[in-house]
Design an enzyme around this catalytic site. Structure first.
Site, PDB file in Angstrom:
ATOM      1  N   PRO A 276       0.776  -1.437   0.084  1.00 11.47           N
ATOM      2  CG  PRO A 276       0.166  -0.987   2.483  1.00 11.47           C
ATOM      3  CD  PRO A 276       0.903  -2.053   1.475  1.00 11.47           C
ATOM      4  CB  CYS A 344       1.383  29.710 -18.795  1.00 11.49           C
ATOM      5  SG  CYS A 344       1.848  31.194 -17.734  1.00 11.49           S
ATOM      6  CD  GLU A 345      -0.151  23.378 -19.431  1.00 11.79           C
ATOM      7  OE1 GLU A 345      -0.890  22.858 -19.842  1.00 11.79           O
ATOM      8  OE2 GLU A 345       1.103  23.032 -19.690  1.00 11.79           O
ATOM      9  CE1 TYR A 372       1.604   7.022  -6.185  1.00  7.90           C
ATOM     10  CE2 TYR A 372      -0.544   6.933  -4.947  1.00  7.90           C
ATOM     11  CZ  TYR A 372       0.633   6.264  -5.317  1.00  7.90           C
ATOM     12  OH  TYR A 372       0.846   4.832  -5.450  1.00  7.90           O
TER      13      TYR A 372
HETATM   14  N1  LLP Z   1       2.217  -1.515  -5.805  1.00 10.82           N
HETATM   15  C1  LLP Z   1       2.786  -1.355  -7.211  1.00 10.82           C
HETATM   16  C2  LLP Z   1       3.127  -2.095  -8.254  1.00 10.82           C
HETATM   17  C3  LLP Z   1       2.093  -0.084  -7.973  1.00 10.82           C
HETATM   18  O1  LLP Z   1       2.380   0.411  -9.209  1.00 10.82           O
HETATM   19  C4  LLP Z   1       1.528   0.777  -7.069  1.00 10.82           C
HETATM   20  C5  LLP Z   1       1.138   2.145  -7.622  1.00 10.82           C
HETATM   21  C6  LLP Z   1       1.304   0.384  -5.679  1.00 10.82           C
HETATM   22  C7  LLP Z   1       1.817  -0.667  -5.286  1.00 10.82           C
HETATM   23  C8  LLP Z   1       0.692   1.329  -4.573  1.00 10.82           C
HETATM   24  O2  LLP Z   1      -0.509   1.537  -4.921  1.00 10.82           O
HETATM   25  P1  LLP Z   1      -1.607   2.394  -4.027  1.00 10.82           P
HETATM   26  O3  LLP Z   1      -1.601   1.663  -2.820  1.00 10.82           O
HETATM   27  O4  LLP Z   1      -0.817   3.662  -3.731  1.00 10.82           O
HETATM   28  O5  LLP Z   1      -2.620   2.598  -4.595  1.00 10.82           O
HETATM   29  N2  LLP Z   1      -0.281   8.713  -9.129  1.00 10.82           N
HETATM   30  C9  LLP Z   1      -1.865   8.231  -9.193  1.00 10.82           C
HETATM   31  C10 LLP Z   1      -1.531   6.801  -8.629  1.00 10.82           C
HETATM   32  C11 LLP Z   1      -0.581   5.772  -9.101  1.00 10.82           C
HETATM   33  C12 LLP Z   1      -0.207   4.415  -8.478  1.00 10.82           C
HETATM   34  C13 LLP Z   1       0.833   3.815  -9.314  1.00 10.82           C
HETATM   35  N3  LLP Z   1       1.106   2.330  -8.664  1.00 10.82           N
HETATM   36  C14 LLP Z   1      -2.564   9.085  -8.269  1.00 10.82           C
HETATM   37  O6  LLP Z   1      -2.205  10.109  -7.960  1.00 10.82           O
HETATM   38  O7  LLP Z   1      -3.492   8.537  -7.927  1.00 10.82           O
END
Ligand code: LLP
Length: 417
Positions: A276, A344-345, A372
């Protein structure tokens, strides 16, 4: 409205025991501010829900890679999910245990694999046949063995934003179950590979338990087939992806998730690994930003603030919602504003159609940005990135200094004549 880590006390907003106006005076804006207590509580809650299992929570470094945050988690016993050599070096800098690291990602380079082997990580989450051969070759040449899981793409719909869905057969991640079984057969014969587990990660910001149980059911079936083939595994890595409530999403219940998994596991016994990111740090962070101007457009009101899409990309990139609170004393009269940055977007907005009572120089708190947020920030428009603060009770730690202009051109040079 989402519950938040800031609270009002005698007309002042606080994070833990520190008033926000004091933080603005000392450190300026925009600033990312994290509550240590919120991180620790989320970690412990997830860990406790699964206390009947042998388990390891591998925090997804990409969500918030600041080494002070990783250090908090390392001290709680966390492992880490990494996707680059840089993230592995951060784990080391944060005094994390590399033997609790899983390495995901479809493009692991030779250098990254060598570094991970040198530090004897827990497992490579292998995403293709070519990667399996590459890991075998490098491990052999180093006189080492590599622990692996195959990342399975179970083709389930995580019902999330298409950009952050990863477990559908059209996505670039992992391999299907049939291919995975073939790869396990190949891996079993490789002299420098040790099969450790099975891995999947189906997407991010998933607010229902169903997609997880669909994926796990498929993986368990596959594991049963592997067992019949004489291939035993030590762990099932079920990835990350647990969602949080940014707006009116329902709160993901860790205990229900644990009982659903226990029903699926039945008598099967192996360790569970989680990856997570958001569920651990998402709620723990706020972005403080000052209102520079109020601008009345022809059909809209704009509040122009000193944070922008380069500081927090999620609204522009995914149309993501983050609650915005005016933390300054303000009158009661509310109006509707788009909260926009100086970039500027047209896509540079932090919130749209927000009903707020605001004036120039007020300080806004943009909520739930611990995951993120800073990790996806950039220097677009030659903007220096914010400072990061970690709050622990009444203590304030500056865990990243605000960038200065010289940082921006550090690696640039004029062409010599
Ligand atoms: N494991 C893998 C292989 C992943 O690719 C990711 C996230 C995670 C774990 C962790 O996922 P989480 O528990 O945080 O959902 N930038 C996007 C989120 C991209 C997630 C990419 N991979 C946002 O701001 O919502």
């Amino acid at each position: 409205m989402t519950e938040s880590i800031i609270h009002l006390k005698e007309n002042n907003y606080y994070i833990e025991d520190v008033p926000l106006d004091k933080l603005c005076q000392s450190f300026g804006t925009p600033s990312y501010i994290y509550s240590k207590k919120s991180i620790v509580d989320s970690f412990n809650k997830l860990d406790k829900a699964f206390n009947n299992y042998e388990r390891l929570i591998c925090f997804a470094v990409k969500a918030n890679p600041n080494i002070a945050i990783l250090n908090v988690l390392a001290n709680l016993g966390a492992g880490f999910d990494i996707v680059s050599g840089g993230e592995l070096k951060r784990v080391i800098a944060a005094k994390g245990d590399t033997k609790k690291v899983v390495f995901s990602g479809i493009g692991k380079s030779i250098d990254e694999i060598s570094l991970a082997l040198k530090h004897e990580i827990l497992a490579f989450n292998v995403e293709s046949e070519a990667e399996l051969y590459r890991i075998q070759d490098i491990a052999k040449s180093m006189g080492k063995t590599a622990n692996i899981s195959i990342r399975v793409n179970p083709d389930v719909d995580a019902k999330t934003h298409p950009y952050i869905s990863t477990g559908l057969k059209d996505n670039k991640f992992g391999v299907d179950e049939k291919k995975a079984i073939d790869l396990y057969k190949v891996a079993k014969e490789m002299d420098s590979i040790i099969i450790k587990g099975v891995d999947c990660h189906i997407g991010s910001q998933i607010t229902e338990i169903g997609p997880f149980t669909d994926a796990i059911s498929k993986l368990l079936k596959m594991i049963d087939t592997l067992t019949l083939m004489g291939i035993d595994i030590d762990h099932l890595d079920i990835g990350g992806g647990i969602g949080i409530n940014y707006d009116d999403e329902k709160i993901f219940n860790f205990d229900e998730y644990a009982s659903a998994i226990s029903r699926l596991f039945a008598k099967r016994k192996f360790k569970i690994i989680f990856e997570p990111g958001r569920a651990i740090v998402g709620k723990a962070g706020i972005l403080l930003s000052k209102i520079e101007y109020i601008k009345k457009g022809q059909s809209k009101n704009f509040a122009v603030i000193d944070a922008a899409m380069n500081d927090l990309m999620r609204p522009s990139l995914y149309n993501a919602h983050h609650e915005i609170v005016n933390t300054s004393n303000c009158n009661e009269k509310k109006d509707t504003y788009d909260i926009v940055g100086p970039v500027c977007e047209t896509g540079d907005f932090l919130g749209k159609n927000r009903k707020l009572s605001i004036s120039p120089n007020n300080i806004l708190a943009i909520l739930d940005v611990g995951a993120y947020g800073m990790s996806m920030s950039s220097n677009y428009n030659s903007r220096t990135r914010p400072t990061e603060l970690l709050i622990d009770g009444n203590k304030v730690f500056e865990i990243k200094k605000r960038e200065v202009f010289d940082d921006l051109i550090r690696y640039e040079s004029l062409p010599s004549v």
